[in-house]
Design a protein around this motif. Structure first.
Motif, PDB file in Angstrom:
ATOM      1  N   ARG A 191     -71.335  72.492  49.000  1.00 38.18           N
ATOM      2  CA  ARG A 191     -71.881  72.961  47.707  1.00 38.18           C
ATOM      3  C   ARG A 191     -70.896  73.897  47.024  1.00 38.18           C
ATOM      4  NH1 ARG A 191     -77.687  75.344  47.742  1.00 38.18           N
ATOM      5  NH2 ARG A 191     -77.529  75.010  45.507  1.00 38.18           N
ATOM      6  N   HIS A 192     -70.241  74.707  47.809  1.00 40.83           N
ATOM      7  CA  HIS A 192     -69.245  75.629  47.265  1.00 40.83           C
ATOM      8  C   HIS A 192     -68.060  74.846  46.692  1.00 40.83           C
ATOM      9  CE1 HIS A 192     -65.610  78.274  47.963  1.00 40.83           C
ATOM     10  NE2 HIS A 192     -66.313  78.971  47.104  1.00 40.83           N
ATOM     11  N   ARG A 193     -67.623  73.853  47.439  1.00 50.44           N
ATOM     12  CA  ARG A 193     -66.492  73.028  46.977  1.00 50.44           C
ATOM     13  C   ARG A 193     -66.848  72.327  45.665  1.00 50.44           C
ATOM     14  NH1 ARG A 193     -66.256  68.741  50.838  1.00 50.44           N
ATOM     15  NH2 ARG A 193     -67.741  67.906  49.349  1.00 50.44           N
ATOM     16  N   ARG A 211     -69.060  73.173  43.418  1.00 44.25           N
ATOM     17  CA  ARG A 211     -69.180  74.138  42.315  1.00 44.25           C
ATOM     18  C   ARG A 211     -67.802  74.547  41.802  1.00 44.25           C
ATOM     19  NH1 ARG A 211     -73.397  77.103  40.535  1.00 44.25           N
ATOM     20  NH2 ARG A 211     -74.485  75.170  41.046  1.00 44.25           N
ATOM     21  N   ARG A 212     -66.874  74.749  42.712  1.00 42.69           N
ATOM     22  CA  ARG A 212     -65.513  75.110  42.287  1.00 42.69           C
ATOM     23  C   ARG A 212     -64.864  73.976  41.495  1.00 42.69           C
ATOM     24  NH1 ARG A 212     -62.515  79.505  44.802  1.00 42.69           N
ATOM     25  NH2 ARG A 212     -60.680  78.304  44.250  1.00 42.69           N
ATOM     26  N   ARG A 213     -65.127  72.745  41.912  1.00 39.83           N
ATOM     27  CA  ARG A 213     -64.566  71.604  41.178  1.00 39.83           C
ATOM     28  C   ARG A 213     -65.029  71.605  39.729  1.00 39.83           C
ATOM     29  NH1 ARG A 213     -65.231  67.020  45.462  1.00 39.83           N
ATOM     30  NH2 ARG A 213     -63.381  67.456  46.696  1.00 39.83           N
ATOM     31  N   ARG A 251     -60.078  81.169  47.136  1.00 37.46           N
ATOM     32  CA  ARG A 251     -59.091  81.865  46.295  1.00 37.46           C
ATOM     33  C   ARG A 251     -59.629  81.973  44.871  1.00 37.46           C
ATOM     34  NH1 ARG A 251     -54.371  80.840  43.092  1.00 37.46           N
ATOM     35  NH2 ARG A 251     -52.859  82.520  43.429  1.00 37.46           N
ATOM     36  N   CYS A 252     -59.279  83.080  44.224  1.00 37.76           N
ATOM     37  CA  CYS A 252     -59.812  83.373  42.890  1.00 37.76           C
ATOM     38  C   CYS A 252     -59.641  82.192  41.933  1.00 37.76           C
ATOM     39  CB  CYS A 252     -59.086  84.600  42.340  1.00 37.76           C
ATOM     40  SG  CYS A 252     -59.552  84.985  40.653  1.00 37.76           S
ATOM     41  N   ILE A 253     -60.736  81.828  41.277  1.00 40.00           N
ATOM     42  CA  ILE A 253     -60.710  80.730  40.305  1.00 40.00           C
ATOM     43  C   ILE A 253     -59.900  81.108  39.071  1.00 40.00           C
ATOM     44  CG2 ILE A 253     -62.242  79.661  38.569  1.00 40.00           C
ATOM     45  CD1 ILE A 253     -64.298  79.296  40.762  1.00 40.00           C
TER      46      ILE A 253
HETATM   47  C1  HEM Z   1     -56.506  90.667  38.062  1.00 43.66           C
HETATM   48  C2  HEM Z   1     -57.566  89.900  37.986  1.00 43.66           C
HETATM   49  C3  HEM Z   1     -58.285  89.340  39.183  1.00 43.66           C
HETATM   50  C4  HEM Z   1     -58.180  89.662  40.507  1.00 43.66           C
HETATM   51  C5  HEM Z   1     -57.272  90.725  41.148  1.00 43.66           C
HETATM   52  C6  HEM Z   1     -59.095  88.797  41.212  1.00 43.66           C
HETATM   53  C7  HEM Z   1     -59.252  88.803  42.585  1.00 43.66           C
HETATM   54  C8  HEM Z   1     -60.131  87.981  43.255  1.00 43.66           C
HETATM   55  C9  HEM Z   1     -60.289  87.968  44.677  1.00 43.66           C
HETATM   56  C10 HEM Z   1     -59.499  88.841  45.665  1.00 43.66           C
HETATM   57  C11 HEM Z   1     -61.254  87.066  44.971  1.00 43.66           C
HETATM   58  C12 HEM Z   1     -61.804  86.742  46.363  1.00 43.66           C
HETATM   59  C13 HEM Z   1     -61.002  85.642  46.983  1.00 43.66           C
HETATM   60  C14 HEM Z   1     -61.358  85.387  48.413  1.00 43.66           C
HETATM   61  O1  HEM Z   1     -62.477  85.716  48.848  1.00 43.66           O
HETATM   62  O2  HEM Z   1     -60.483  84.854  49.113  1.00 43.66           O
HETATM   63  C15 HEM Z   1     -61.703  86.497  43.725  1.00 43.66           C
HETATM   64  C16 HEM Z   1     -62.696  85.534  43.630  1.00 43.66           C
HETATM   65  C17 HEM Z   1     -63.157  85.032  42.434  1.00 43.66           C
HETATM   66  N1  HEM Z   1     -62.673  85.312  41.178  1.00 43.66           N
HETATM   67 FE1  HEM Z   1     -61.158  86.562  40.731  1.00 43.66          FE
HETATM   68  N2  HEM Z   1     -59.744  88.004  40.312  1.00 43.66           N
HETATM   69  C18 HEM Z   1     -59.275  88.281  39.057  1.00 43.66           C
HETATM   70  C19 HEM Z   1     -59.634  87.663  37.869  1.00 43.66           C
HETATM   71  C20 HEM Z   1     -60.589  86.672  37.753  1.00 43.66           C
HETATM   72  C21 HEM Z   1     -60.912  85.977  36.535  1.00 43.66           C
HETATM   73  C22 HEM Z   1     -60.203  86.170  35.205  1.00 43.66           C
HETATM   74  C23 HEM Z   1     -61.945  85.105  36.835  1.00 43.66           C
HETATM   75  C24 HEM Z   1     -62.673  84.132  35.948  1.00 43.66           C
HETATM   76  C25 HEM Z   1     -62.291  83.730  34.794  1.00 43.66           C
HETATM   77  C26 HEM Z   1     -62.247  85.260  38.233  1.00 43.66           C
HETATM   78  C27 HEM Z   1     -63.226  84.577  38.895  1.00 43.66           C
HETATM   79  C28 HEM Z   1     -63.400  84.601  40.265  1.00 43.66           C
HETATM   80  C29 HEM Z   1     -64.424  83.826  40.954  1.00 43.66           C
HETATM   81  C30 HEM Z   1     -65.467  82.908  40.299  1.00 43.66           C
HETATM   82  C31 HEM Z   1     -64.256  84.090  42.313  1.00 43.66           C
HETATM   83  C32 HEM Z   1     -65.101  83.514  43.456  1.00 43.66           C
HETATM   84  C33 HEM Z   1     -64.380  82.342  44.101  1.00 43.66           C
HETATM   85  C34 HEM Z   1     -65.165  81.739  45.242  1.00 43.66           C
HETATM   86  O3  HEM Z   1     -65.957  82.440  45.896  1.00 43.66           O
HETATM   87  O4  HEM Z   1     -64.956  80.530  45.487  1.00 43.66           O
HETATM   88  N3  HEM Z   1     -61.401  86.224  38.750  1.00 43.66           N
HETATM   89  N4  HEM Z   1     -61.003  87.061  42.695  1.00 43.66           N
END
Ligand code: HEM
Length: 446
Positions: free
Chosen positions: A105-107, A109-111, A391-393
């Motif tokens: 489900r996570h995969r 949603r990310r897609r 990894r961050c989307i």
């Molecule tokens: C400097 C800016 C940002 C930093 C430092 C950052 C950092 C991170 C980190 C460390 C994670 C966790 C990754 C992991 O658990 O391995 C994450 C997840 C996420 N980030 Fe970012 N982020 C940034 C900007 C953004 C932006 C601009 C968006 C959306 C437009 C975003 C959306 C998300 C989402 C949706 C997740 C969850 C991914 C998942 O659980 O599959 N982030 N981010």
């Protein structure tokens, strides 16, 4: 077996040992982890090495890792081995947020979400970012110190709102309302992010009540925006994220409608304050590093961008805005190097300690963008956006946004440099910001 259980054990038939365990009382460790994390981590690494176990309120017994090889194993683990940490940010964003899913489900949603923040989609947002930077900086004072953080927050909030909801009328009044309610929500939400939800009757009081009021207001506004987009005959041509999510709903690949508000809130909140904090740190660093600033300006005037990219990677390294990511071990446990992590144990990867490892980054305290000239930083040593399946989307989007904001500011303004003391880091609950807001003094170049 030790007094506190089998904990982490070597995955061999030899006597099972735990990695070093931090022995101070749980409440003391909790305070150290929540408030004095950097200092505490340094002390614990010095004493125990780059894997050890702490015991803190909310997350319980947790393994903290900052050894690059072990971090790689965490990032590449399958969801049969590791799932997202509990509690996580779906606490704030709701059960339909990507933060709350694991496995297929996570995969899926990310897609659905990721394409809007990658590749050619980024081209659509360039003009929005430049416009917002010019608009915000139009009235910046000259020769007068001011905090960069708040202007950067306004830029990144406006950018993410326009990116997600588009700019077409009618809907501007709704974006205006979102612009008003989101900053106070973010301030409170960061503090409450990992506090377990209380029984429902207590939500009638204090911060929970405020969070619920915000959520109701957000859902009302966003439902109107969704209805309008749904009824828009030009939906097919729109390039905003909402339009692309609604289109995928029409062709049967979309997410359930009940998840849409949770996911839009996730993107708005995850997608702006972190970026604004990095920008504030960038200005904080440039003020104190005249050589780097001069090189950036020289390159910009000659039409280049490589050194600017390297500078962004270095800011993300030297000031880790998000300093830790978390996972949870699934049954029957998780083999991490020579250790076995039992089921349900939290695993924290300490990004900041990876980034400050002198064996990987010589003189890690130095702000030195030349480290990344001609090369892209890579996991597991550089992990600003986390790693693996979670990894961050928004990573590519963020880099592009920081690049355009910096380019636009440096094109129009000269930043004054001096020997001011480094700003300390202040932890807001999710992001680390410069304590004084990244104060700068500028003069117009054009
Ligand atoms: C400097 C800016 C940002 C930093 C430092 C950052 C950092 C991170 C980190 C460390 C994670 C966790 C990754 C992991 O658990 O391995 C994450 C997840 C996420 N980030 Fe970012 N982020 C940034 C900007 C953004 C932006 C601009 C968006 C959306 C437009 C975003 C959306 C998300 C989402 C949706 C997740 C969850 C991914 C998942 O659980 O599959 N982030 N981010």
């Amino acid at each position: 077996m030790t007094a506190s259980g089998p904990a982490i054990q070597r995955a061999t038939s030899t006597p099972r040992l735990r990695p070093p365990v931090v022995r101070t009382p749980r409440i003391v460790q909790g305070v150290q982890f929540a408030i004095f994390r950097r200092r505490a981590m340094r002390k614990w690494i010095e004493r125990h090495g780059r894997i050890f176990e702490i015991n803190v309120p909310i997350f319980g017994r947790s393994v903290v890792v900052s050894d690059p090889a072990l971090v790689k194993s965490v990032c590449t683990a399958s969801t049969e081995q590791l799932i997202n940490v509990q509690p996580n940010l779906n606490n704030l964003f709701g059960p339909g947020s990507v933060f709350g899913f694991d496995g297929p489900r996570h995969r899926d949603r990310r897609r659905l979400l990721a394409p809007a923040f990658h590749g050619h989609s980024l081209k659509n947002y360039e003009k929005i970012i430049e416009d917002e930077t010019l608009r915000e900086s139009a009235n910046w004072p000259e020769d007068k110190e001011f905090r960069a953080l708040e202007p950067m927050n306004r830029i990144t909030l406006n950018v993410i709102l326009r990116t997600i909801f588009g700019t077409a009328e009618p809907g501007r009044d709704n974006l205006e309302k979102l612009r008003e309610i989101i900053p106070p929500f973010m301030k409170l939400a960061q503090r409450m992010a990992f506090v377990p939800a209380p029984p429902s009757w207590t939500r009638r009081y204090g911060p929970w009540r405020k969070l619920d009021e915000f959520r109701n207001a957000f859902d009302r506004i966003v439902s109107t925006l969704i209805d309008r987009a749904d009824a828009d005959p030009g939906l097919g041509e729109r390039s905003d994220v909402l339009a692309s999510l609604l289109r995928s709903e029409c062709d049967g690949t979309g997410m359930p409608r009940r998840d849409l508000c949770d996911e839009l809130l996730t993107l708005v909140c995850a997608g702006h304050e972190t970026t604004a904090s990095v920008l504030a740190w960038a200005f904080e660093r440039l003020r104190r590093n005249p050589d780097v600033l001069a090189e950036l300006v020289r390159e910009l005037d000659e039409g280049g961008s490589d050194f600017r990219r390297a500078t962004i990677f270095e800011v993300l390294r030297v000031r880790s805005v998000v300093d830790v990511i978390g996972r949870r071990a699934r049954a029957p446990g998780f083999d991490l190097g020579e250790w076995r992590i039992p089921q349900d144990r939290t695993v924290f990867v300490r990004i900041a300690d990876l980034h400050e490892n002198p064996e990987v980054f010589p003189h890690p305290e130095r702000f030195d963008p030349y480290r990344f000239c001609g090369t892209r930083p890579a996991a597991p040593a550089w992990l600003a956006f986390g790693g693996g399946a979670r990894r961050c989307i928004g990573a590519d989007f963020t880099i592009a946004e920081i690049d355009i904001v910096l380019r636009t500011v440096l094109h129009n303004f000269a930043i004054q440099t001096d020997g001011a003391a480094d700003e300390k880091s202040h932890f807001r609950g999710v992001a680390h910001i410069p304590k004084l807001g990244g104060r700068i003094v500028v003069n117009r170049r054009r």
